[in-house]
Design a protein around this motif. Structure first.
Motif, PDB file in Angstrom:
ATOM      1  N   LYS A  58       0.836  -1.198   0.000  1.00  0.00           N
ATOM      2  CA  LYS A  58       0.000   0.000   0.000  1.00  0.00           C
ATOM      3  C   LYS A  58       0.863   1.238   0.000  1.00  0.00           C
ATOM      4  O   LYS A  58       1.593   1.508   0.947  1.00  0.00           O
ATOM      5  CB  LYS A  58      -0.892  -0.009   1.240  1.00  0.00           C
ATOM      6  N   LYS A  59       0.753   1.977  -1.087  1.00  0.00           N
ATOM      7  CA  LYS A  59       1.583   3.167  -1.175  1.00  0.00           C
ATOM      8  C   LYS A  59       1.115   4.270  -0.248  1.00  0.00           C
ATOM      9  O   LYS A  59       1.886   5.144   0.124  1.00  0.00           O
ATOM     10  CB  LYS A  59       1.584   3.677  -2.609  1.00  0.00           C
ATOM     11  N   SER A  60      -0.159   4.230   0.098  1.00  0.00           N
ATOM     12  CA  SER A  60      -0.687   5.306   0.931  1.00  0.00           C
ATOM     13  C   SER A  60      -0.090   5.271   2.338  1.00  0.00           C
ATOM     14  O   SER A  60      -0.126   6.266   3.056  1.00  0.00           O
ATOM     15  CB  SER A  60      -2.205   5.207   1.004  1.00  0.00           C
ATOM     16  N   LEU A  61       0.489   4.135   2.699  1.00  0.00           N
ATOM     17  CA  LEU A  61       1.038   4.033   4.051  1.00  0.00           C
ATOM     18  C   LEU A  61       2.446   4.613   4.143  1.00  0.00           C
ATOM     19  O   LEU A  61       2.992   4.735   5.223  1.00  0.00           O
ATOM     20  CB  LEU A  61       1.094   2.569   4.474  1.00  0.00           C
ATOM     21  N   ILE A  62       3.020   4.936   2.999  1.00  0.00           N
ATOM     22  CA  ILE A  62       4.422   5.342   2.999  1.00  0.00           C
ATOM     23  C   ILE A  62       4.541   6.859   3.141  1.00  0.00           C
ATOM     24  O   ILE A  62       3.853   7.617   2.467  1.00  0.00           O
ATOM     25  CB  ILE A  62       5.121   4.890   1.710  1.00  0.00           C
ATOM     26  N   SER A  63       5.419   7.279   4.017  1.00  0.00           N
ATOM     27  CA  SER A  63       5.789   8.685   4.100  1.00  0.00           C
ATOM     28  C   SER A  63       7.289   8.777   3.854  1.00  0.00           C
ATOM     29  O   SER A  63       8.031   7.900   4.276  1.00  0.00           O
ATOM     30  CB  SER A  63       5.472   9.233   5.487  1.00  0.00           C
ATOM     31  N   TYR A  64       7.671   9.811   3.189  1.00  0.00           N
ATOM     32  CA  TYR A  64       9.066   9.893   2.764  1.00  0.00           C
ATOM     33  C   TYR A  64       9.876  10.848   3.622  1.00  0.00           C
ATOM     34  O   TYR A  64       9.415  11.931   3.976  1.00  0.00           O
ATOM     35  CB  TYR A  64       9.148  10.339   1.308  1.00  0.00           C
ATOM     36  N   LEU A  65      11.064  10.415   3.912  1.00  0.00           N
ATOM     37  CA  LEU A  65      12.001  11.234   4.654  1.00  0.00           C
ATOM     38  C   LEU A  65      13.301  11.230   3.852  1.00  0.00           C
ATOM     39  O   LEU A  65      13.832  10.170   3.536  1.00  0.00           O
ATOM     40  CB  LEU A  65      12.223  10.594   6.030  1.00  0.00           C
ATOM     41  N   TYR A  66      13.758  12.409   3.492  1.00  0.00           N
ATOM     42  CA  TYR A  66      14.974  12.483   2.691  1.00  0.00           C
ATOM     43  C   TYR A  66      16.131  12.922   3.574  1.00  0.00           C
ATOM     44  O   TYR A  66      16.000  13.881   4.330  1.00  0.00           O
ATOM     45  CB  TYR A  66      14.802  13.480   1.546  1.00  0.00           C
ATOM     46  N   VAL A  67      17.214  12.215   3.464  1.00  0.00           N
ATOM     47  CA  VAL A  67      18.391  12.577   4.261  1.00  0.00           C
ATOM     48  C   VAL A  67      19.565  12.738   3.311  1.00  0.00           C
ATOM     49  O   VAL A  67      19.789  11.889   2.452  1.00  0.00           O
ATOM     50  CB  VAL A  67      18.716  11.490   5.316  1.00  0.00           C
ATOM     51  N   GLY A  68      20.289  13.810   3.473  1.00  0.00           N
ATOM     52  CA  GLY A  68      21.462  14.002   2.623  1.00  0.00           C
ATOM     53  C   GLY A  68      22.059  15.378   2.820  1.00  0.00           C
ATOM     54  O   GLY A  68      21.570  16.191   3.608  1.00  0.00           O
ATOM     55  N   LYS A  69      23.114  15.598   2.085  1.00  0.00           N
ATOM     56  CA  LYS A  69      23.786  16.893   2.145  1.00  0.00           C
ATOM     57  C   LYS A  69      22.928  17.902   1.403  1.00  0.00           C
ATOM     58  O   LYS A  69      22.465  17.610   0.303  1.00  0.00           O
ATOM     59  CB  LYS A  69      25.148  16.757   1.465  1.00  0.00           C
ATOM     60  N   ILE A 115       7.892   4.441   7.079  1.00  0.00           N
ATOM     61  CA  ILE A 115       8.715   5.585   6.716  1.00  0.00           C
ATOM     62  C   ILE A 115       9.720   5.104   5.681  1.00  0.00           C
ATOM     63  O   ILE A 115      10.504   4.200   5.946  1.00  0.00           O
ATOM     64  CB  ILE A 115       9.462   6.152   7.936  1.00  0.00           C
ATOM     65  N   SER A 116       9.664   5.699   4.513  1.00  0.00           N
ATOM     66  CA  SER A 116      10.654   5.358   3.498  1.00  0.00           C
ATOM     67  C   SER A 116      11.809   6.333   3.644  1.00  0.00           C
ATOM     68  O   SER A 116      11.648   7.532   3.442  1.00  0.00           O
ATOM     69  CB  SER A 116      10.025   5.461   2.122  1.00  0.00           C
ATOM     70  N   MET A 117      12.936   5.804   4.020  1.00  0.00           N
ATOM     71  CA  MET A 117      14.088   6.664   4.254  1.00  0.00           C
ATOM     72  C   MET A 117      14.923   6.726   2.987  1.00  0.00           C
ATOM     73  O   MET A 117      15.544   5.747   2.590  1.00  0.00           O
ATOM     74  CB  MET A 117      14.900   6.108   5.412  1.00  0.00           C
ATOM     75  N   LYS A 118      14.882   7.880   2.369  1.00  0.00           N
ATOM     76  CA  LYS A 118      15.659   8.040   1.147  1.00  0.00           C
ATOM     77  C   LYS A 118      16.929   8.784   1.521  1.00  0.00           C
ATOM     78  O   LYS A 118      16.952  10.004   1.566  1.00  0.00           O
ATOM     79  CB  LYS A 118      14.856   8.825   0.113  1.00  0.00           C
ATOM     80  N   ALA A 119      17.941   8.027   1.799  1.00  0.00           N
ATOM     81  CA  ALA A 119      19.175   8.645   2.269  1.00  0.00           C
ATOM     82  C   ALA A 119      20.247   8.542   1.203  1.00  0.00           C
ATOM     83  O   ALA A 119      20.319   7.574   0.462  1.00  0.00           O
ATOM     84  CB  ALA A 119      19.647   7.970   3.552  1.00  0.00           C
ATOM     85  N   ASP A 120      21.046   9.563   1.158  1.00  0.00           N
ATOM     86  CA  ASP A 120      22.168   9.597   0.237  1.00  0.00           C
ATOM     87  C   ASP A 120      23.220   8.598   0.701  1.00  0.00           C
ATOM     88  O   ASP A 120      23.373   8.352   1.896  1.00  0.00           O
ATOM     89  CB  ASP A 120      22.741  11.019   0.257  1.00  0.00           C
TER      90      ASP A 120
END
Lengths: 153, 212
Positions: A58-69, A115-120
């Motif tokens: 379920k995509k609706s359950l995902i929240s995105y958190l971006y981490v990076g420089k 939580i989808s952690m999109k980290a560099d």
């Protein structure tokens, strides 16, 4: 040769009047499926590679958190920062953000927030573990480390 | 009404309609980004109550597969220094499949495994007791200076060992197993049958601050 000529006499032409309709159909398909990126990403994003990828149902359950420089190092410095929605936040704002995201979900789904952690890939574990600590505090414990696929060596 | 020109039957030239539509189509084709929501799933441990000491879990040293990663991304696997992760997945797999000191339940699990997995299972008493809960734990400990890429690589390897075991148990490839969504009963049954008795025990310790 005469045989060929006989056939050629019948002027066959593909009717192209339906071409715009076909194109329009394709166009509408892409218009509907396109999600215009509503947020500008303020941090560098070079997603690491992994092999054991899983896809969430379920995509609706995902929240995105971006981490990076930060991309704008002049304003935000060079230390890794966290981006939620379209602003850079500090670690202590994560709890508030998670609760806001959770409120968007229906009652029954609140505990399944992911939580989808999109980290560099350049980010060190320090900031990542700080984020994870905050997520544990607010009991949002399902974390998806966003990664791109890699073919095995 | 008072249009003189209107008398002439004018028809809008629709020939270029396709071109316009094409142009729009190409625009949307280019701007579309099919969001990729793929990643490595991890469930964090529940939060600790500061008033209560962390629960003491008694585990024998032989039941823990220790992986330490330092700030220079070097690995220390079971006390042995490594520069890369070559072969680590197979080591984890044989650690998990070791039945060093199986109790009755673990013996039953061993008997339920397919022959291909049973052949891989060893009986080394110095390695893990059994793959069931509390019998084999993979511990990953990083430093605050470890790169995220390296951490994900190690976690990925640990997960791979588990998925390979699960998949082999139900007789499909690991890729197929991971793609199972659990949407219908048959897929759910497969997932459960793969996991049954072998919980994914990957412990991720809080990173330490020394040397970062």
């Amino acid at each position: 040769m005469s045989k060929f000529k006989k056939k050629n006499k019948v002027t066959e032409s593909i009717p192209t009047s339906a071409l715009p309709d076909i194109i329009f159909m394709l166009l509408f398909f892409f218009m509907v499926t396109t999600v215009l990126r509503e947020q500008e990403i303020l941090v560098e994003q070079r997603i690491p590679q992994a092999t054991q990828l899983q896809k969430l149902e379920k995509k609706s359950l995902i929240s995105y958190l971006y981490v990076g420089k930060p991309k704008d190092t002049g304003r935000y410095g060079t230390e890794p920062r966290i981006q939620a929605n379209d602003v850079l936040i500090g670690t202590n704002d994560i709890a508030l953000w998670v609760n806001q995201e959770r409120d968007k979900l229906s009652e029954a789904e609140r505990d399944q927030i992911t939580i989808s952690m999109k980290a560099d890939r350049e980010v060190k574990m320090g900031p990542i573990s700080d984020v994870q600590f905050e997520l544990r505090e607010v009991d949002a414990r399902r974390v998806l480390y966003a990664a791109v696929g890699r073919v095995d060596q | 009404m008072a249009r003189k020109k209107g008398r002439m039957a004018q028809e809008v030239n629709a020939g270029s309609m396709a071109d316009i539509a094409f142009l729009l189509l190409i625009f949307f084709l280019v701007t579309t980004t099919i969001a990729s929501d793929k990643g490595v799933l991890n469930i964090l441990p529940p939060k600790q109550d500061p008033n209560q000491p962390p629960p003491e879990i008694k585990l024998n040293e032989r039941n823990i597969f220790n992986i330490l990663v330092n700030a220079n991304d070097q690995l220390l696997v079971e006390g042995e220094v490594r520069q890369n992760t070559v072969g680590l997945s197979d080591e984890i797999k044989s650690f998990l499949l070791n039945f060093g000191a199986p109790d009755e339940e673990a013996q039953a699990l061993f008997n339920s495994l397919p022959a291909s997995l049973r052949n891989q299972a060893e009986r080394d008493s110095r390695s893990s007791d059994h793959p069931m809960a509390g019998g084999a734990v993979i511990s990953i400990k990083t430093n605050r200076g470890t790169s995220y890429e390296r951490y994900l690589e190690v976690l990925d390897i640990a997960k791979r060992a588990y998925f390979e075991i699960y998949a082999e148990r139900v007789g499909i490839t690991a890729d197929q197993y991971r793609a199972l969504s659990g949407r219908n009963a048959a897929e759910k049954e497969l997932i459960d049958r793969g996991k049954e008795g072998i919980p994914m025990a990957i412990s991720i310790a809080e990173p330490d601050k020394i040397g970062s």
